[in-house]
Each structure stands twice: as C-alpha cells, then as structure tokens.
Design a protein around this motif. Structure first.
Motif, short mmCIF file in Angstrom:
data_model
loop_
_atom_site.label_atom_id
_atom_site.label_comp_id
_atom_site.label_asym_id
_atom_site.label_seq_id
_atom_site.Cartn_x
_atom_site.Cartn_y
_atom_site.Cartn_z
N ILE A 44 -24.05 4.71 -19.61
CA ILE A 44 -22.81 4.46 -18.88
C ILE A 44 -21.59 4.93 -19.66
O ILE A 44 -20.71 5.59 -19.13
N CYS A 45 -21.53 4.58 -20.94
CA CYS A 45 -20.34 4.85 -21.76
C CYS A 45 -20.54 6.14 -22.56
O CYS A 45 -20.74 6.12 -23.77
N THR A 46 -20.46 7.26 -21.87
CA THR A 46 -20.60 8.57 -22.52
C THR A 46 -19.22 9.15 -22.78
O THR A 46 -18.21 8.66 -22.28
N VAL A 47 -19.17 10.21 -23.56
CA VAL A 47 -17.90 10.86 -23.87
C VAL A 47 -17.23 11.42 -22.60
O VAL A 47 -16.03 11.24 -22.41
N PRO A 48 -17.96 12.10 -21.71
CA PRO A 48 -17.31 12.57 -20.48
C PRO A 48 -16.75 11.44 -19.62
O PRO A 48 -15.65 11.57 -19.05
N ASN A 49 -17.47 10.33 -19.53
CA ASN A 49 -16.96 9.20 -18.75
C ASN A 49 -15.72 8.60 -19.40
O ASN A 49 -14.80 8.17 -18.70
N THR A 50 -15.68 8.57 -20.72
CA THR A 50 -14.50 8.07 -21.43
C THR A 50 -13.31 8.98 -21.18
O THR A 50 -12.18 8.50 -20.96
N LYS A 51 -13.51 10.29 -21.20
CA LYS A 51 -12.42 11.23 -20.92
C LYS A 51 -11.90 11.06 -19.49
O LYS A 51 -10.69 11.13 -19.26
N ILE A 52 -12.80 10.83 -18.56
CA ILE A 52 -12.38 10.60 -17.18
C ILE A 52 -11.56 9.33 -17.07
O ILE A 52 -10.51 9.30 -16.41
N LEU A 53 -12.00 8.26 -17.74
CA LEU A 53 -11.26 7.01 -17.72
C LEU A 53 -9.87 7.16 -18.33
O LEU A 53 -8.89 6.67 -17.77
N ILE A 54 -9.77 7.87 -19.45
CA ILE A 54 -8.47 8.09 -20.08
C ILE A 54 -7.56 8.90 -19.15
O ILE A 54 -6.37 8.62 -19.02
N GLY A 55 -8.11 9.91 -18.50
CA GLY A 55 -7.32 10.69 -17.54
C GLY A 55 -6.82 9.85 -16.38
O GLY A 55 -5.67 9.98 -15.96
N ILE A 56 -7.67 8.99 -15.86
CA ILE A 56 -7.26 8.11 -14.75
C ILE A 56 -6.17 7.16 -15.21
O ILE A 56 -5.19 6.92 -14.49
N ILE A 57 -6.32 6.61 -16.42
CA ILE A 57 -5.31 5.70 -16.95
C ILE A 57 -3.96 6.40 -17.05
O ILE A 57 -2.92 5.86 -16.65
N TRP A 58 -3.94 7.62 -17.58
CA TRP A 58 -2.67 8.33 -17.73
C TRP A 58 -2.09 8.74 -16.39
O TRP A 58 -0.86 8.74 -16.21
N LEU A 59 -2.93 9.08 -15.43
CA LEU A 59 -2.42 9.41 -14.10
C LEU A 59 -1.81 8.19 -13.42
O LEU A 59 -0.73 8.28 -12.83
N VAL A 60 -2.48 7.05 -13.51
CA VAL A 60 -1.95 5.83 -12.90
C VAL A 60 -0.65 5.42 -13.59
O VAL A 60 0.31 5.01 -12.93
N GLY A 61 -0.61 5.55 -14.90
CA GLY A 61 0.60 5.19 -15.63
C GLY A 61 1.76 6.13 -15.39
O GLY A 61 2.92 5.74 -15.51
N ALA A 62 1.48 7.38 -15.02
CA ALA A 62 2.53 8.37 -14.82
C ALA A 62 3.14 8.34 -13.42
O ALA A 62 4.22 8.89 -13.22
N VAL A 63 2.48 7.71 -12.48
CA VAL A 63 2.97 7.72 -11.10
C VAL A 63 4.39 7.15 -10.96
O VAL A 63 5.25 7.80 -10.35
N PRO A 64 4.71 5.98 -11.52
CA PRO A 64 6.09 5.48 -11.37
C PRO A 64 7.13 6.40 -12.01
O PRO A 64 8.22 6.60 -11.47
N GLY A 65 6.80 6.99 -13.17
CA GLY A 65 7.74 7.89 -13.83
C GLY A 65 7.97 9.17 -13.03
O GLY A 65 9.10 9.67 -12.96
N VAL A 66 6.93 9.69 -12.42
CA VAL A 66 7.07 10.90 -11.60
C VAL A 66 7.91 10.60 -10.36
O VAL A 66 8.77 11.41 -9.97
N VAL A 67 7.70 9.44 -9.76
CA VAL A 67 8.50 9.05 -8.59
C VAL A 67 9.97 8.93 -8.98
O VAL A 67 10.86 9.42 -8.27
N ASP A 68 10.25 8.28 -10.11
CA ASP A 68 11.63 8.17 -10.58
C ASP A 68 12.26 9.53 -10.83
O ASP A 68 13.42 9.77 -10.48
N LEU A 69 11.49 10.43 -11.43
CA LEU A 69 12.01 11.77 -11.71
C LEU A 69 12.28 12.54 -10.41
O LEU A 69 13.30 13.23 -10.31
N LEU A 70 11.41 12.41 -9.43
CA LEU A 70 11.63 13.09 -8.15
C LEU A 70 12.86 12.54 -7.42
O LEU A 70 13.62 13.30 -6.82
N VAL A 71 13.07 11.23 -7.50
CA VAL A 71 14.25 10.64 -6.89
C VAL A 71 15.51 11.14 -7.60
O VAL A 71 16.51 11.48 -6.96
#
Length: 89
Positions: A44-71
């Motif tokens: 379950i906890c492989t390196v590719p799965n960890t990279k996917i999880l980190i990418g999802i975390i950064w995408l979720v965290g970036a959504v409010p900042g991107v919305v603020d920047l677009l506004v």
C-alpha cells in the motif's frame, strides 16, 4: 517590493502553512496502515503512492491561493502588479 513578487511570497507561504496539517494527516494514515495492516503495508505505502499523496496535498492546499490570485487579477489592472508596496497579507 513589487506587488507581483509579494503575491508569489504570500502564495508560497500560505500553501506551506495550509499543507502542514494535511502532511501530518498523511503521515498518521501511513502509520495506521503500518500498525493495523503490517502484511499489506509494503504493497500500500509505495513510493509512487506517496508521491501521488503529496501531489494531492499540494493541489488541495493551493486551491484557495489560486482562487485569491484569480480574484486579484480580475479586480486590479496589470499595472498594479509592478507598483512598489509594503508586503503584507
């Protein structure tokens, strides 16, 4: 400091601040799998799965900042980003 550079600094800082609890939650899930499912942990906890999880975390965290920047881009003219201002959130 120009407003454009300030926006970049604030965007990065706010993303790091918002991603910290999400990173801790991901680490807790990994430990849960290691303790509760020790025979499946390596699958379950492989390196590719960890990279996917980190990418999802950064995408979720970036959504409010991107919305603020677009506004901000929609409300202010582009010349506003070249002006010098004091940098604060």
């Amino acid at each position: 400091m120009t407003v454009g550079v300030c926006c970049v600094f604030i965007f990065i800082g706010s993303n790091v601040y918002k991603n910290t609890p999400l990173n801790l939650a991901g680490m807790a899930i990994e430990r849960f799998v290691a303790v509760c499912y020790p025979l499946h942990h390596a699958r379950i906890c492989t390196v590719p799965n960890t990279k996917i999880l980190i990418g999802i975390i950064w995408l979720v965290g970036a959504v409010p900042g991107v919305v603020d920047l677009l506004v901000l881009l929609a409300l202010r003219p582009l010349s506003f980003f070249t002006t010098g201002r004091t940098c604060f959130h």
